[in-house]
Design a protein around this motif. Structure first.
Motif, PDB file in Angstrom:
ATOM      1  N   GLU A  96      18.441   9.428  26.557  1.00  0.00           N
ATOM      2  CA  GLU A  96      17.155   8.855  26.176  1.00  0.00           C
ATOM      3  C   GLU A  96      17.072   8.417  24.725  1.00  0.00           C
ATOM      4  O   GLU A  96      16.129   7.726  24.356  1.00  0.00           O
ATOM      5  N   SER A  97      18.012   8.829  23.873  1.00  0.00           N
ATOM      6  CA  SER A  97      17.937   8.458  22.464  1.00  0.00           C
ATOM      7  C   SER A  97      19.335   8.383  21.880  1.00  0.00           C
ATOM      8  O   SER A  97      20.299   8.887  22.473  1.00  0.00           O
ATOM      9  N   TYR A  98      19.440   7.775  20.719  1.00  0.00           N
ATOM     10  CA  TYR A  98      20.726   7.675  20.038  1.00  0.00           C
ATOM     11  C   TYR A  98      21.302   9.062  19.727  1.00  0.00           C
ATOM     12  O   TYR A  98      22.480   9.331  20.019  1.00  0.00           O
ATOM     13  N   PRO A  99      20.521   9.990  19.149  1.00  0.00           N
ATOM     14  CA  PRO A  99      21.079  11.322  18.898  1.00  0.00           C
ATOM     15  C   PRO A  99      21.558  12.037  20.162  1.00  0.00           C
ATOM     16  O   PRO A  99      22.561  12.761  20.121  1.00  0.00           O
ATOM     17  N   SER A 100      20.846  11.857  21.280  1.00  0.00           N
ATOM     18  CA  SER A 100      21.275  12.533  22.509  1.00  0.00           C
ATOM     19  C   SER A 100      22.567  11.922  23.047  1.00  0.00           C
ATOM     20  O   SER A 100      23.393  12.623  23.644  1.00  0.00           O
ATOM     21  N   ILE A 101      22.779  10.611  22.837  1.00  0.00           N
ATOM     22  CA  ILE A 101      24.059   9.988  23.222  1.00  0.00           C
ATOM     23  C   ILE A 101      25.185  10.593  22.391  1.00  0.00           C
ATOM     24  O   ILE A 101      26.243  10.950  22.910  1.00  0.00           O
ATOM     25  N   ALA A 102      24.933  10.704  21.081  1.00  0.00           N
ATOM     26  CA  ALA A 102      25.952  11.261  20.193  1.00  0.00           C
ATOM     27  C   ALA A 102      26.295  12.702  20.567  1.00  0.00           C
ATOM     28  O   ALA A 102      27.462  13.099  20.548  1.00  0.00           O
ATOM     29  N   GLU A 103      25.270  13.487  20.942  1.00  0.00           N
ATOM     30  CA  GLU A 103      25.530  14.876  21.334  1.00  0.00           C
ATOM     31  C   GLU A 103      26.312  14.943  22.635  1.00  0.00           C
ATOM     32  O   GLU A 103      27.221  15.767  22.791  1.00  0.00           O
ATOM     33  N   GLY A 104      25.962  14.056  23.575  1.00  0.00           N
ATOM     34  CA  GLY A 104      26.640  14.081  24.865  1.00  0.00           C
ATOM     35  C   GLY A 104      28.111  13.712  24.778  1.00  0.00           C
ATOM     36  O   GLY A 104      28.938  14.245  25.522  1.00  0.00           O
ATOM     37  N   LEU A 105      28.470  12.810  23.859  1.00  0.00           N
ATOM     38  CA  LEU A 105      29.847  12.315  23.786  1.00  0.00           C
ATOM     39  C   LEU A 105      30.642  12.891  22.619  1.00  0.00           C
ATOM     40  O   LEU A 105      31.869  12.912  22.666  1.00  0.00           O
ATOM     41  N   LEU A 106      29.943  13.315  21.569  1.00  0.00           N
ATOM     42  CA  LEU A 106      30.634  13.830  20.380  1.00  0.00           C
ATOM     43  C   LEU A 106      30.263  15.265  20.045  1.00  0.00           C
ATOM     44  O   LEU A 106      30.776  15.817  19.063  1.00  0.00           O
ATOM     45  N   GLY A 107      29.346  15.860  20.801  1.00  0.00           N
ATOM     46  CA  GLY A 107      28.952  17.236  20.546  1.00  0.00           C
ATOM     47  C   GLY A 107      27.798  17.342  19.558  1.00  0.00           C
ATOM     48  O   GLY A 107      27.256  16.334  19.086  1.00  0.00           O
TER      49      GLY A 107
END
Length: 441
Positions: A96-107
């Motif tokens: 849903e957001s840029y930070p959540s994408i980063a967490e999902g793929l980069l931790g």
């Protein structure tokens, strides 16, 4: 985590009231965005007060400055597509957001890096807003009719005092609606520049040698400085995931993205014609090249736009930091708040405004502050990270992987070389040795 994502979705608050329905699921709801509203939203998000500085990027590069925007169109459109691909890579419901994408793929480290980068980028852009207002208030001197003229530094502090009440507000809905008027102002600036040159020929108030176009057709030495301005001009990637999350059909986003980037690039090239009109006299804010009457009208319009938009631009940073303060016991005691208290933390908001003013006073040069933000933080958020995210995915084509690696490496080099050159130029402004006289005004 949901509350944090909603705060970053407010990055497009001047365009969308994200807080109204941030909990909607993908493709659901009667007021979800269709294809053409997304085109308008993305286009609107990219075009802002940076339009004032676009002609100066042409001045830095030379008569073929348009080629830089064609190159930027390809790079930033491609990285926007990569970010979209990373967003929809999650099985089931997309991120849903840029930070959540980063967490999902980069931790979690990736999420923290993106959150910090977006925060610094926004604070830098808010500081640029303050510098623009200071420059314009010095030009118009609204108190001169009562015999008072203030310096740029004093006007910056005055603006901070005037805009502070809007930052302390709890509900920005009225500001969000009123700030949409700023879209018309930003879109009209290139047209006003062209019409002014037609109605009031430039040779009426400039000597021919003052507006001559000199130097190489493409000055590679100034490329890092110009790339910073271009980076800010295309820095909307942080809001793409929030826009996608409000689409009826997320599969339409790549097409809408391509049209938006084409329209914006054409618009920037038209704006760059200001350089072909004013040549080496091109000011870092193109409206300062206009005749006195047109310049005064535009200056007041720009001041009003930024007065309405400043709090909205700072809003996601405020909300994120307030959430952190409420979640940590040591910070709650310092700011005299509680975990359930949702009232604005005034000390924090005042501190953020003071920080933006401090940056504006330290680097009161509009072209350079845009260049610093753009060449490092915008390049990192909008070019480097989307490539890093997409390289974590399986199923990429060979071309996507090759171009992704090239952009990641090139973007990293541009970040540090550009930052170094900007620091050198800022130091030259302080010691009076900068070769561009108008850059340090």
């Amino acid at each position: 985590r949901m509350s944090s994502d909603l705060h970053y979705s407010n990055l497009e608050a001047p365009i969308l009231d994200a807080s109204r329905d941030g909990n909607k699921k993908f493709g659901r709801g009667s007021d979800m965005l269709g294809f053409w509203p997304v085109v308008f939203t993305v286009t609107n998000g990219m075009i802002g007060p940076v339009i004032l500085v676009v002609p100066y990027s042409f001045f830095l590069i030379g008569i073929h400055g348009w080629a830089l925007y064609i190159f930027a169109f390809i790079i930033f459109w491609f990285t926007g597509h990569l970010l979209y691909k990373a967003q929809v890579s999650k099985p089931g419901e997309p991120y849903e957001s840029y930070p959540s994408i980063a967490e999902g793929l980069l931790g979690k480290f990736g999420r923290a890096v993106i959150g910090l980068s977006i925060t610094i980028e926004l604070l830098g852009l808010c500081s640029a807003f303050v510098v623009i207002v200071g420059d314009n208030l010095v030009k118009v001197q609204p108190l001169q009719y009562i015999g008072i003229e203030l310096s740029k530094y004093v006007w910056i502090i005055v603006f901070a005092c005037v805009v502070l009440p809007s930052v302390l507000m709890q509900n920005y809905s009225i500001l969000a609606e009123m700030s949409k008027l700023g879209v018309l102002v930003c879109f009209s600036i290139p047209l006003i520049v062209l019409m002014s040159a037609w109605l009031y020929p430039v040779h009426n108030y400039y000597r021919p040698e003052e507006v001559a176009i000199e130097g190489p057709s493409f000055d590679w030495n100034n490329l890092p400085l110009a790339l910073g301005i271009v980076g800010v001009a295309y820095s909307t990637h942080a809001v793409f995931p929030s826009i996608v999350s409000r689409m009826r059909n997320v599969d339409e986003f790549p097409g809408a993205l391509k049209i938006s980037f084409m329209v914006v690039t054409l618009f920037y090239i038209v704006a760059g014609f200001g350089f072909y009109i004013y040549g080496k006299a091109t000011d870092p804010q193109i409206t300062f090249n206009l005749g006195p009457s047109a310049q005064t009208i535009i200056s007041y319009a720009i001041i009003l736009v930024i007065l309405l938009k400043f709090a909205l631009m700072l809003n996601p940073v405020v909300l994120e930091l307030e959430e952190i303060c409420r979640s940590r016991e040591d910070l709650r005691a310092y700011f005299c708040t509680s975990e359930k208290d949702k009232r604005p933390i005034r000390a924090l908001r005042i501190s953020l405004v003071a920080f933006c003013v401090f940056l504006a006073l330290m680097v009161p040069y509009i072209a350079l502050i845009h260049s610093v933000v753009g060449v490092f933080w915008s390049t990192f958020v909008c070019a480097v990270i989307p490539c890093a995210l997409c390289l974590q995915l399986r199923g990429n084509s060979t071309a996507e992987n090759i171009f992704g690696i090239l952009i990641l490496v090139l973007g990293t080099v541009v970040m540090f070389v550009g930052l170094f050159q900007n620091i050198v130029q800022i130091s030259k402004c302080y010691d009076g040795s900068n070769e561009f006289e108008n850059m340090c005004n």
